[in-house]
Design a protein around this motif. Structure first.
Motif, mmCIF file in Angstrom:
data_model
loop_
_atom_site.group_PDB
_atom_site.id
_atom_site.type_symbol
_atom_site.label_atom_id
_atom_site.label_comp_id
_atom_site.label_asym_id
_atom_site.label_seq_id
_atom_site.Cartn_x
_atom_site.Cartn_y
_atom_site.Cartn_z
ATOM 1 N N ALA A 18 14.135 11.532 -8.945
ATOM 2 C CA ALA A 18 14.068 11.472 -10.407
ATOM 3 C C ALA A 18 14.962 12.527 -11.054
ATOM 4 C CB ALA A 18 12.622 11.669 -10.865
ATOM 5 N N GLY A 19 15.648 13.326 -10.223
ATOM 6 C CA GLY A 19 16.529 14.351 -10.748
ATOM 7 C C GLY A 19 15.801 15.569 -11.268
ATOM 8 N N LEU A 20 14.589 15.813 -10.765
ATOM 9 C CA LEU A 20 13.785 16.930 -11.235
ATOM 10 C C LEU A 20 13.591 17.952 -10.118
ATOM 11 C CD1 LEU A 20 10.996 14.995 -13.182
ATOM 12 C CD2 LEU A 20 12.965 16.206 -14.152
ATOM 13 N N ALA A 21 13.447 19.205 -10.527
ATOM 14 C CA ALA A 21 13.212 20.286 -9.584
ATOM 15 C C ALA A 21 11.715 20.508 -9.411
ATOM 16 C CB ALA A 21 13.875 21.571 -10.071
ATOM 17 N N GLU A 22 11.352 21.206 -8.319
ATOM 18 C CA GLU A 22 9.937 21.526 -8.137
ATOM 19 C C GLU A 22 9.451 22.359 -9.318
ATOM 20 O OE1 GLU A 22 9.227 23.910 -4.673
ATOM 21 O OE2 GLU A 22 10.821 25.312 -5.136
ATOM 22 N N GLY A 23 8.152 22.286 -9.545
ATOM 23 C CA GLY A 23 7.566 22.931 -10.716
ATOM 24 C C GLY A 23 7.122 21.921 -11.757
ATOM 25 N N ASN A 24 7.631 20.683 -11.648
ATOM 26 C CA ASN A 24 7.230 19.608 -12.556
ATOM 27 C C ASN A 24 6.028 18.849 -12.000
ATOM 28 O OD1 ASN A 24 9.340 19.221 -14.829
ATOM 29 N ND2 ASN A 24 10.589 19.600 -13.017
ATOM 30 N N PRO A 25 5.218 18.249 -12.873
ATOM 31 C CA PRO A 25 4.133 17.387 -12.380
ATOM 32 C C PRO A 25 4.702 16.275 -11.501
ATOM 33 C CG PRO A 25 3.928 17.780 -14.740
ATOM 34 C CD PRO A 25 5.261 18.315 -14.341
ATOM 35 N N TRP A 26 3.938 15.863 -10.487
ATOM 36 C CA TRP A 26 4.519 14.952 -9.507
ATOM 37 C C TRP A 26 3.693 13.707 -9.208
ATOM 38 C CZ3 TRP A 26 1.725 14.997 -4.766
ATOM 39 C CH2 TRP A 26 0.846 16.072 -4.600
ATOM 40 N N CYS A 27 2.684 13.395 -10.017
ATOM 41 C CA CYS A 27 1.847 12.230 -9.705
ATOM 42 C C CYS A 27 2.651 10.929 -9.775
ATOM 43 C CB CYS A 27 0.630 12.173 -10.619
ATOM 44 S SG CYS A 27 0.983 11.947 -12.381
ATOM 45 N N ALA A 28 3.443 10.742 -10.842
ATOM 46 C CA ALA A 28 4.216 9.501 -10.978
ATOM 47 C C ALA A 28 5.364 9.463 -9.989
ATOM 48 C CB ALA A 28 4.737 9.363 -12.407
ATOM 49 N N SER A 29 5.963 10.628 -9.712
ATOM 50 C CA SER A 29 7.031 10.670 -8.711
ATOM 51 C C SER A 29 6.494 10.297 -7.336
ATOM 52 C CB SER A 29 7.655 12.066 -8.669
ATOM 53 O OG SER A 29 8.330 12.351 -9.867
ATOM 54 N N PHE A 30 5.256 10.695 -7.047
ATOM 55 C CA PHE A 30 4.648 10.306 -5.775
ATOM 56 C C PHE A 30 4.505 8.789 -5.682
ATOM 57 C CE2 PHE A 30 0.623 9.145 -3.629
ATOM 58 C CZ PHE A 30 1.014 9.402 -2.321
ATOM 59 N N VAL A 31 4.013 8.161 -6.756
ATOM 60 C CA VAL A 31 3.876 6.702 -6.755
ATOM 61 C C VAL A 31 5.243 6.043 -6.620
ATOM 62 C CG1 VAL A 31 3.226 4.715 -8.178
ATOM 63 C CG2 VAL A 31 1.700 6.684 -8.023
ATOM 64 N N SER A 32 6.234 6.537 -7.387
ATOM 65 C CA SER A 32 7.584 5.982 -7.282
ATOM 66 C C SER A 32 8.125 6.131 -5.867
ATOM 67 C CB SER A 32 8.516 6.683 -8.272
ATOM 68 O OG SER A 32 8.203 6.368 -9.609
ATOM 69 N N TYR A 33 7.893 7.302 -5.258
ATOM 70 C CA TYR A 33 8.357 7.549 -3.899
ATOM 71 C C TYR A 33 7.761 6.533 -2.925
ATOM 72 C CZ TYR A 33 8.980 9.797 0.636
ATOM 73 O OH TYR A 33 9.293 10.054 1.947
ATOM 74 N N CYS A 34 6.482 6.225 -3.087
ATOM 75 C CA CYS A 34 5.831 5.265 -2.188
ATOM 76 C C CYS A 34 6.457 3.886 -2.310
ATOM 77 C CB CYS A 34 4.334 5.217 -2.469
ATOM 78 S SG CYS A 34 3.459 6.738 -2.028
ATOM 79 N N PHE A 35 6.787 3.476 -3.534
ATOM 80 C CA PHE A 35 7.452 2.182 -3.702
ATOM 81 C C PHE A 35 8.892 2.237 -3.196
ATOM 82 C CE2 PHE A 35 3.876 1.080 -6.397
ATOM 83 C CZ PHE A 35 3.735 -0.287 -6.146
ATOM 84 N N LEU A 36 9.543 3.391 -3.316
ATOM 85 C CA LEU A 36 10.882 3.548 -2.759
ATOM 86 C C LEU A 36 10.855 3.380 -1.245
ATOM 87 C CD1 LEU A 36 13.889 4.343 -2.938
ATOM 88 C CD2 LEU A 36 13.150 6.747 -2.887
ATOM 89 N N GLN A 37 9.889 4.026 -0.591
ATOM 90 C CA GLN A 37 9.779 3.880 0.860
ATOM 91 C C GLN A 37 9.444 2.450 1.242
ATOM 92 O OE1 GLN A 37 11.354 6.938 0.924
ATOM 93 N NE2 GLN A 37 10.600 6.641 3.010
ATOM 94 N N GLY A 38 8.610 1.817 0.426
ATOM 95 C CA GLY A 38 8.271 0.418 0.692
ATOM 96 C C GLY A 38 9.468 -0.504 0.549
ATOM 97 N N ALA A 39 10.491 -0.035 -0.200
ATOM 98 C CA ALA A 39 11.724 -0.809 -0.376
ATOM 99 C C ALA A 39 12.800 -0.370 0.613
ATOM 100 C CB ALA A 39 12.228 -0.664 -1.802
ATOM 101 N N GLY A 40 12.392 0.327 1.651
ATOM 102 C CA GLY A 40 13.334 0.750 2.674
ATOM 103 C C GLY A 40 14.190 1.932 2.274
ATOM 104 N N GLY A 41 13.764 2.679 1.251
ATOM 105 C CA GLY A 41 14.509 3.845 0.815
ATOM 106 C C GLY A 41 15.673 3.540 -0.102
ATOM 107 N N ASP A 42 15.808 2.298 -0.541
ATOM 108 C CA ASP A 42 16.914 1.867 -1.402
ATOM 109 C C ASP A 42 16.400 1.680 -2.827
ATOM 110 O OD1 ASP A 42 19.035 0.673 -2.691
ATOM 111 O OD2 ASP A 42 19.398 -0.831 -1.139
ATOM 112 N N GLN A 43 16.834 2.566 -3.750
ATOM 113 C CA GLN A 43 16.358 2.469 -5.130
ATOM 114 C C GLN A 43 16.730 1.129 -5.758
ATOM 115 O OE1 GLN A 43 16.303 5.675 -7.936
ATOM 116 N NE2 GLN A 43 16.835 7.204 -6.383
ATOM 117 N N ALA A 44 17.852 0.562 -5.360
ATOM 118 C CA ALA A 44 18.279 -0.717 -5.931
ATOM 119 C C ALA A 44 17.311 -1.848 -5.582
ATOM 120 C CB ALA A 44 19.683 -1.067 -5.445
#
Length: 251
Positions: free
Chosen positions: A131-157
């Motif tokens: 998401a272009g963010l550094a540590e220190g930011n809240p991460w609940c939504a980034s965690f969910v996004s990350y899980c869907f990214l991994q489910g897509a084989g690591g390809d954001q597209a």
């Protein structure tokens, strides 16, 4: 410690400012509870818990619970459960939702969570980086996004929605695609769905999100990041979901 409010002055205000700065919420060391200190305190309250594992009230007042949280690490939350969060439910949910849930389970089993301070550590950096963010930011939504990214084989597209770091923005993406449901419409959440809550104010911008693990016997079971220091499973009475904004289902 005294309860401190905007406008107060003295040594305890200086201590408050030092604690905020030490925890990563920059405040001036003036001994005057000014607007910058008030803003730093509210930012801290948004992202931290009291000794009971409950979110702090975001009021810009340094009361007993906030003082405790400033002087102690974010507490782990013990949540007895009737389900095994480390096991993917046998049925239910879409293929893409189940793939995201499988990723969340893998992170939970890996002991994912904060290390070295609030919203910090290698796992948090991993979730925030796309998401272009550094540590220190809240991460609940980034965690969910990350899980869907991994489910897509690591390809954001190939993700079903853009990688986002805001819970409300995540729900907005689902609404735009016609994949969201609202409280009271009778929708029964499925494994791999997202669930989104509001924080502080229904009309505000703050929120929290997690992934649905399963629904059993009137209980909703989720896997969430950033509610406690760890990626963890939580349970809720389905008919009494406090501050619920809605669910999202990737077909």
């Amino acid at each position: 410690m005294d309860t401190l409010r905007k406008g107060d002055q003295g040594p305890q205000v200086s201590q408050l400012q030092q604690l905020l700065t030490r925890r990563g919420y920059a405040a001036p060391g003036t001994g005057v509870f000014d607007t910058r200190t008030w803003q730093a305190l509210r930012a801290f309250q948004i992202q931290n818990l009291d000794q009971h594992g409950q979110p702090l009230v975001v009021d810009g007042v340094a009361g007993p619970l906030t003082w405790w949280s400033l002087q102690n690490p974010k507490p782990a939350i013990v949540t007895p459960s009737a389900v095994d969060y480390t096991v993917l439910p046998a049925t239910g949910g879409s293929a893409r939702g189940r793939a995201a849930l499988a990723s969340a389970i893998a992170e939970l089993k890996a002991g994912a969570g904060e290390q070295g301070g609030d919203n910090r550590g290698p796992f948090v950096r991993k979730y925030l980086a796309p998401a272009g963010l550094a540590e220190g930011n809240p991460w609940c939504a980034s965690f969910v996004s990350y899980c869907f990214l991994q489910g897509a084989g690591g390809d954001q597209a190939k993700m079903p929605f853009p990688y986002v770091a805001s819970a409300r923005s995540l729900l907005a993406e689902f609404k735009d695609k016609g994949w969201a449901s609202t409280p009271g419409d009778g929708y029964m959440p499925q494994p791999g769905d997202i669930v989104v809550w509001w924080r502080v104010s229904l009309a505000g911008w703050l929120g929290h999100t997690g992934l649905v693990h399963s629904v059993q016997d009137g209980m909703l079971y989720t896997i969430e990041g950033n509610r406690s220091p760890n990626v963890q499973g939580f349970s809720y009475v389905l008919s009494r979901m406090d501050k619920l904004l809605g669910y999202g289902h990737v077909p």
